[in-house]
Design an enzyme around this catalytic site. Sequence first.
Site, PDB file in Angstrom:
ATOM      1  N   TRP A 127       0.867  -1.179   0.000  1.00  0.00           N
ATOM      2  CA  TRP A 127       0.000   0.000   0.000  1.00  0.00           C
ATOM      3  C   TRP A 127       0.911   1.239   0.000  1.00  0.00           C
ATOM      4  CZ3 TRP A 127      -2.014   2.710   4.810  1.00  0.00           C
ATOM      5  CH2 TRP A 127      -3.036   3.617   4.491  1.00  0.00           C
ATOM      6  N   ASP A 208      -0.371  -5.641   9.259  1.00  0.00           N
ATOM      7  CA  ASP A 208      -1.444  -4.693   8.942  1.00  0.00           C
ATOM      8  C   ASP A 208      -2.625  -5.521   8.447  1.00  0.00           C
ATOM      9  OD1 ASP A 208      -3.066  -2.639   8.218  1.00  0.00           O
ATOM     10  OD2 ASP A 208      -1.695  -1.726   6.753  1.00  0.00           O
ATOM     11  N   ALA A 210      -6.315  -4.969   7.401  1.00  0.00           N
ATOM     12  CA  ALA A 210      -7.311  -3.925   7.124  1.00  0.00           C
ATOM     13  C   ALA A 210      -8.563  -4.490   6.460  1.00  0.00           C
ATOM     14  CB  ALA A 210      -6.692  -2.852   6.223  1.00  0.00           C
ATOM     15  N   LYS A 243     -13.269  -0.952   6.525  1.00  0.00           N
ATOM     16  CA  LYS A 243     -13.853  -1.731   5.430  1.00  0.00           C
ATOM     17  C   LYS A 243     -14.867  -2.733   5.957  1.00  0.00           C
ATOM     18  CE  LYS A 243     -10.641   0.502   3.591  1.00  0.00           C
ATOM     19  NZ  LYS A 243      -9.321   0.512   3.149  1.00  0.00           N
TER      20      LYS A 243
HETATM   21  C1  LMR Z   1      -6.861   1.925  -0.512  1.00  0.00           C
HETATM   22  O1  LMR Z   1      -5.806   1.292  -0.538  1.00  0.00           O
HETATM   23  O2  LMR Z   1      -7.451   2.315  -1.532  1.00  0.00           O
HETATM   24  C2  LMR Z   1      -7.512   2.210   0.816  1.00  0.00           C
HETATM   25  O3  LMR Z   1      -6.769   1.674   1.845  1.00  0.00           O
HETATM   26  C3  LMR Z   1      -7.834   3.645   0.997  1.00  0.00           C
HETATM   27  C4  LMR Z   1      -6.643   4.503   1.220  1.00  0.00           C
HETATM   28  O4  LMR Z   1      -6.662   5.252   2.193  1.00  0.00           O
HETATM   29  O5  LMR Z   1      -5.693   4.475   0.434  1.00  0.00           O
END
Ligand code: LMR
Length: 393
Positions: A127, A208, A210, A243
């Site tokens: 991410w 992590d 999520a 989420k």
């Molecule tokens: C994403 O990866 O799209 C989500 O986790 C939202 C974000 O804050 O980036």
Amino acid sequence: MLNNLLKQPQDKILALMDAYKADVRENKIDLGVGVYKNASGATPVMLAVKAAEKQLWQNQETKSYVGLAGDPAFSKCMIDLVLNGAVSLDKVAAVATPGGTGAVRQALELIKIAEPNATVWLSNPTWPNHLSIVKHLGMPLAEYKYFNSETGGVDFDGMLHDIKKIPTGDIVLLHGCCHNPTGANLTSEQEDQLIAILSNNGVIPFVDIAYQGFGDGLEQDARFTRKIASQLPECLIAASCSKNFGIYRERTGILIAVTCDPQQRAITQGNLSFLNRQNFSFPPDHGARLVTMILEDTPLRKSWVQELEETRLSMINLRKQLANELHKKTGSDRFDFLAHHRGMFSKLGISSDLVEKIRTDFAVYMVGDSRINIAGLNMTTVPLLATAIAQTI
Ligand code: LMR
């Protein structure tokens, strides 16, 4: 003073949201930011959340401060949800945080206090905000291999090779489930192999998680995290409720620290509360309270589990449909992996030029690294996306 500021690079995912909004084409498709959308394109408030909010509005008598670590009842519910007894509670410290991102940030700050020279190892890719926060905090950063663009699966040999090199005391950031951005996840056997290496080499895991409940189910999705917590002496866990409870804007998350004994737990707990105080003082309560109410109340919990399960299954269906359509339209098995990926995201493994071309020619918005948000699709848009991909590659 302010004229000393330099322009910040735009966050890739958030920039895409803006570009999508500005596009006037009627048939545009948003596969960017990780927000669940139902078949009609809405991101509804979950039934259990609405019911809890109604009760809260009727019964809540004060908005006074709760506590620096948040409500202990929230911590207890979330520790149960994520760890389900994998570790004895007298070794577990926790603080409520503003969303999963808040938990990631607090975890990194805690690492910085405890082990300032530790390198944080991130999966390649990960991410983008992981990279960005680690860099912003000025922490040493390294990457381990993760994804094989050819197969659309995990490059497990590459991953093990890199993980074996991590020195004792360094931190490895792992995705608990539903890897973001790739959608490719480890098998249970691969998790065991990885944990054995971390254990032998004294590497500290930071998980992590999520998307618990978006992959193979609430319990299954916590499997890796629970194994890590029960088999290794220490770990940090950032969990998000954005989420799985659909409460994105309420900013609800938790940082859990599994320590080696109750004494260490007490000191860690004090440090976590200290960090909350330094950064924002008391954590937001509204979302955390809703989550607590839902998890503590049998009918509300049942309703939530059911709706979450429907959400999960709808994403798996969309995955299967998309893989099928692409199989037909490209006449190859190149994208079959989409059906096996889990979570909201999948990385197609196509170049950023092609991603750009698909955006220009078909108004399909995916992140530049070819990550698509499966939950941004529906039965009508799946064939459109498949056509766009097949005609472009
Ligand atoms: C994403 O990866 O799209 C989500 O986790 C939202 C974000 O804050 O980036």
